[in-house]
Write an enzyme that holds these catalytic residues in place. Structure first.
Site, PDB file in Angstrom:
ATOM      1  N   HIS A 125      -4.729  -2.915  -3.767  1.00  0.00           N
ATOM      2  CA  HIS A 125      -5.804  -2.494  -2.957  1.00  0.00           C
ATOM      3  C   HIS A 125      -6.543  -1.502  -3.930  1.00  0.00           C
ATOM      4  CE1 HIS A 125      -6.494   0.492   0.772  1.00  0.00           C
ATOM      5  NE2 HIS A 125      -7.530  -0.406   0.655  1.00  0.00           N
ATOM      6  N   HIS A 142       5.910  -3.861  -2.463  1.00  0.00           N
ATOM      7  CA  HIS A 142       5.267  -2.766  -1.668  1.00  0.00           C
ATOM      8  C   HIS A 142       4.327  -2.161  -2.837  1.00  0.00           C
ATOM      9  CE1 HIS A 142       4.997   0.645   0.883  1.00  0.00           C
ATOM     10  NE2 HIS A 142       4.630   1.154  -0.100  1.00  0.00           N
ATOM     11  N   GLU A 143       4.509  -1.634  -3.919  1.00  0.00           N
ATOM     12  CA  GLU A 143       3.941  -0.774  -4.892  1.00  0.00           C
ATOM     13  C   GLU A 143       2.702  -1.856  -5.354  1.00  0.00           C
ATOM     14  OE1 GLU A 143       3.829   2.137  -4.804  1.00  0.00           O
ATOM     15  OE2 GLU A 143       5.971   2.334  -3.624  1.00  0.00           O
ATOM     16  N   HIS A 200      -0.268  -1.779  -3.162  1.00  0.00           N
ATOM     17  CA  HIS A 200      -1.112  -0.582  -3.141  1.00  0.00           C
ATOM     18  C   HIS A 200      -1.769  -0.930  -4.636  1.00  0.00           C
ATOM     19  CE1 HIS A 200       0.628   2.287  -0.436  1.00  0.00           C
ATOM     20  NE2 HIS A 200       1.718   2.105  -0.680  1.00  0.00           N
TER      21      HIS A 200
HETATM   22 ZN   LIG Z   1       3.482   3.186  -0.179  1.00  0.00          ZN
END
Ligand SMILES: [Zn+2]
Length: 677
Positions: free
Chosen positions: A472, A465-466, A469
């Site tokens: 991104h 998940h991290e 980010h």
């Molecule tokens: Zn998040």
């Protein structure tokens, strides 16, 4: 010109940072930037352009971030007294700085001038979008207010920043203050060894509320009273009935925050804070958010009731528990999961040593986007455990860097998060500064240095998940930092890349890439793998209802608050929602809201629904990979080009449609959440 050196020499010198001098430095830069802004506005009067005004502002903002960024980061990962004190001193300066620009009438007029000039049409669409976003920001920063209102607005901002920070500090202190010494060995029965090692102290054990310890006890400790005790301590943290003391009670702060936010919204011409919150989000109206959430409640409610009934029956039959209490749910769920799937999160740990997981994660990013990750050793960090990586693309061009801080420490705030250290930006000397990210988790540190930490599959999901980010942030190709990476992306869509990347944790083709037994090197056995995948949606309706409860609570309090409301308001709203939708027992002393820092101290006020909203986007985006192949490099490139690289250079819905060819629908979300229609 060496872009790499531009970036590496701009990294914070964490080992030589004199945190106590940062407030003074910051004040000096504030004064200098005040003068610079003034002369920019003077010199270019009636001839404002991107190059003579907005570009210099981007560079000023970059300089500012380089001073406060490292301290803000340390405040999260190394929250010792001098750091906290220095950060506290910076808060009013930060507010003054943001208002210096946000409240500058001449700057607002100058940007409007650019917006209306013939030059505007010649700017890139990214710069046009930045200018339009700036004008909205001005509105939200109260530029249209009269002098008295402006002064009040400023005071509200300062008070909010102090109050929210105090909320977070209360929570951290209250969490650290609670300890329970256990001397009777029978009380620690069931708790896994890696936690026992962590809490053992000579002939006794010290139980704390540190997240991995708390979670392990709730899930595994056979001793019901121990579970009850730690549950009670955790759920009353920072409240008026906390067993470790009431000096960190957040009750008043929560009401203060709601009051201040409401006043802020009304000053700006919105009916309430929920409306204000949506001004910069993908969702258009509060009703749209309520409809989205209530639709999900309707779809999941009965299934959640069934889940809970099955759980209760299981506890009666197998564990001789007549009624399920709040502190039994995680424990019984884990037992039921083991019985149904004969599997526990811990069974996977030996297959998920952190270095193998990282290797696999990097391989997946390589297969999808062609990226390479290389560890660099001689970079100054804030702790010896922190690692630093360089990321290059298929053409061997550097794309960015990341700091990786995996392990829990007493001075580090809980949870996992990504933050930006440097943004992608063309500097004044024409070199390109690459983006740099901080990726932070709270995994339990390995017992001995040099050993691998053995992760649970849940923790792997968190890491992916991290990393979503992080990708991104660092894969952006936008060179104007205000629109690069996650900057300026609508809040309720910012979780799209992160939740999207989690999907690879659940794919049969992907799992062997990041798992291998620490001793034997063997892959996860086939039947274990099957169980992991079929257990994915175990009690998923219960989980979804919990997320919906949080989201509805957050949105209702912000949509319904007004100054007539008294101190009982928050609890009343929460009780009402629970009465309507909750299917699990709630103890009367439950003060969950007092530690709900996402909405009271983080940026999620009237925005917690964003997790589910973004999941709608990410589930639907993943369908493209299911159809075209989960490692299909062309699909990967299409996602990279249309979503990851473009930042906020256009509205997210446009990026989404460019990738997917259509708007998202709810079907993939319901399927991913395991809700059967
Ligand atoms: Zn998040």
């Amino acid at each position: 010109m060496n872009h790499m050196n531009t970036t590496l020499s701009a990294l914070p010198h964490f080992q030589h940072l004199h945190v106590e001098t940062i407030p003074t430095q910051l004040s000096m830069v504030l004064e200098r930037h005040k003068k610079e802004l003034e002369s920019l506005l003077q010199e270019n009067k009636e001839n404002y352009t991107w190059d003579n005004l907005l570009y210099p502002l981007e560079i000023m903002s970059d300089e500012w971030h380089k001073i406060i960024g490292p301290l803000a980061h340390l405040n999260g990962v190394h929250n010792i007294k001098p750091v906290r004190e220095a950060y506290q001193k910076c808060l009013p300066i930060l507010t003054e700085y943001s208002l210096l620009f946000a409240h500058s009438q001449p700057l607002y007029e100058a940007i409007k001038y650019i917006r209306n000039s013939t030059d505007f049409a010649r700017l890139t669409t990214t710069r046009q979008k930045i200018i339009n976003d700036d004008l909205l920001n001005f509105k939200l920063a109260g530029i249209a207010l009269n002098t008295t209102e402006k002064a009040r607005f400023k005071a509200i901002q300062e008070a909010l920043s102090q109050t929210c920070n105090q909320f977070e500090n209360h929570l951290l202190d209250a969490t650290q203050a609670w300890k329970e010494t256990v001397t009777d060995e029978s009380m620690i029965a069931g708790i896994p060894d890696y936690i026992i090692n962590e809490i053992k102290n000579k002939d006794h054990w010290i139980v704390t509320l540190e997240p991995p310890i708390y979670q392990a006890i709730m899930m595994y400790a056979d001793h019901r009273t121990l579970r009850e005790k730690i549950y009670q301590a955790n759920i009353t943290r920072a409240s008026e009935i906390s067993p470790s003391g009431t000096q960190w009670d957040n009750s008043r702060l929560m009401m203060d925050i709601l009051k201040l936010r409401h006043e802020e919204a009304q000053l700006l011409g919105y009916a309430n804070y929920a409306e204000l919150s949506l001004a910069q989000k993908m969702a258009d109206t509060p009703q749209q958010v309520f409809d989205f959430l209530n639709n999900l409640v309707q779809k999941a409610h009965q299934q959640a009731k069934n889940d809970f009934k099955a759980l209760t029956l299981f506890a009666q039959e197998h564990l001789k528990l007549d009624t399920l209490e709040a502190w039994d749910i995680a424990y019984v769920s884990e037992k039921r999961r083991q019985a149904e799937y004969n599997i526990s999160q811990n069974d996977f740990r030996p297959y998920l040593p952190h270095s193998i997981v990282l290797e696999g994660l990097f391989t997946i990013a390589n297969k999808l986007y062609g990226m390479q990750f290389k560890k660099i050793d001689d970079i100054e960090t804030w702790h010896p455990d922190v690692m630093f990586y360089e990321v290059t693309d298929a053409d061997k061009h550097i794309r960015g860097y990341l700091y990786l801080d995996l392990f829990a420490r007493p001075t580090k705030r809980g949870g996992a998060w990504m933050d930006n250290c440097l943004n992608r930006q063309y500097m004044a000397d024409k070199t390109l500064q690459y983006p740099v990210a901080y990726l932070n988790c709270n995994f339990t540190k390995p017992a001995n240095p040099g050993e691998d930490a053995l992760l649970s599959h849940d923790e792997v999901v968190t890491l992916f998940h991290e990393c979503g980010h992080t990708l991104h942030h660092i894969l952006t190709q936008i060179n104007d930092s205000s629109a690069g990476g996650i900057q300026g992306v609508e809040w309720d869509a910012v979780e799209l890349p992160s939740q999207f990347f989690e999907h690879w944790c659940w794919q049969k083709e992907a799992i062997p890439l990041f798992s291998r037994h620490i001793k034997t090197g063997l892959p996860i056995p086939k039947e274990m793998l099957e169980k992991l995948l079929s257990a994915k949606n175990f009690q998923s309706a219960l989980y979804l209802m919990r997320q919906l409860e949080f989201s509805l609570f957050d949105f209702h309090i912000h949509a319904e608050y007004d100054t007539q409301k008294d101190a009982t308001f928050i609890q009343t709203v929460l009780n009402k929602i629970r009465q309507d939708i909750s299917v699990i027992p709630i103890v009367s002393y439950n003060r969950f809201q007092h530690s709900f820092s996402h909405i009271f101290a983080g940026g999620y006020g009237a925005g917690y629904y964003s997790y589910l909203w973004a999941e709608l986007l990410s589930s639907d985006a993943f369908v493209a990979f299911e159809k075209e192949g989960i490692f299909n490099p062309e699909t990967g490139q299409r996602f990279l080009k249309n979503i990851l690289e473009v930042g906020s250079s256009r509205p997210i819905i446009d990026s989404f449609i460019a990738f997917r060819g259509q708007k998202p629908t709810i079907d993939a979300l319901l399927r991913d959440l395991g809700i059967k229609n």
